[in-house]
Motif scaffolding. Structure first.
Motif, mmCIF file in Angstrom:
data_model
loop_
_atom_site.group_PDB
_atom_site.id
_atom_site.type_symbol
_atom_site.label_atom_id
_atom_site.label_comp_id
_atom_site.label_asym_id
_atom_site.label_seq_id
_atom_site.Cartn_x
_atom_site.Cartn_y
_atom_site.Cartn_z
ATOM 1 N N ARG A 1 39.032 40.224 55.853
ATOM 2 C CA ARG A 1 39.538 40.290 54.486
ATOM 3 C C ARG A 1 40.264 39.004 54.108
ATOM 4 O O ARG A 1 41.050 38.478 54.890
ATOM 5 N N GLU B 1 43.638 49.880 49.902
ATOM 6 C CA GLU B 1 42.338 49.491 49.349
ATOM 7 C C GLU B 1 41.496 50.719 49.005
ATOM 8 O O GLU B 1 40.704 50.686 48.073
ATOM 9 N N LYS C 1 40.925 44.652 45.693
ATOM 10 C CA LYS C 1 39.625 44.375 46.309
ATOM 11 C C LYS C 1 39.622 42.973 46.901
ATOM 12 O O LYS C 1 39.145 42.027 46.275
ATOM 13 N N ASP D 1 45.515 39.458 44.412
ATOM 14 C CA ASP D 1 45.610 40.597 45.323
ATOM 15 C C ASP D 1 47.000 40.667 45.946
ATOM 16 O O ASP D 1 47.569 41.753 46.085
#
Length: 125
Positions: A53, A37, A44, A59
């Motif tokens: 997260r 990251e 993100k 992602d």
């Protein structure tokens, strides 16, 4: 679902993944995901209460691509940064609750995930 089934195995493809689930799915340690990251601005994940997260399907796909480049094709971090920077990307659309439920095989896990995300967002306020 029995107790020995990992939670990520029952999630729909559009469901968000925690860092632990993504780590188990990919075999990558959590500290590597956090490090990526910092090195890849395209990665993100959403961060909620307590910096928890949540990785969107986009992602997850990006993590798999970075893993492929770094660990299987032998690229350096800088090389992967250049590859990703050269690609034209549009900001990923965050699926709404209706889209998450529509893409899920069964609406209940998707609805529970949405409920949990909303509860955490309210607790953070």
């Amino acid at each position: 679902m029995n107790d020995d089934t990992p939670p990520s195995a029952t999630k729909a493809g559009a469901a968000f993944r925690t860092i632990g689930e993504l780590s188990r799915d990919t075999g990558l340690p959590q500290h590597i995901l956090r490090y990526w990251e910092t090195r890849f601005p395209q990665l993100k994940p959403l961060q909620r209460a307590g910096n928890r997260r949540y990785y969107r399907p986009e992602d997850v796909a990006l993590v798999r691509r970075i893993d492929q480049y770094l660990n299987r094709e032998g690229y350096t971090v800088r090389g992967v940064q250049q590859l990703l920077a050269g690609e034209k990307t549009t900001p990923p659309a965050i699926p709404g609750p209706a889209e998450i439920v529509a893409q899920a095989e069964s609406p209940m896990p998707a609805l529970r995930a949405i409920r949990d995300m909303l509860a955490e967002a309210l607790a953070a306020d």
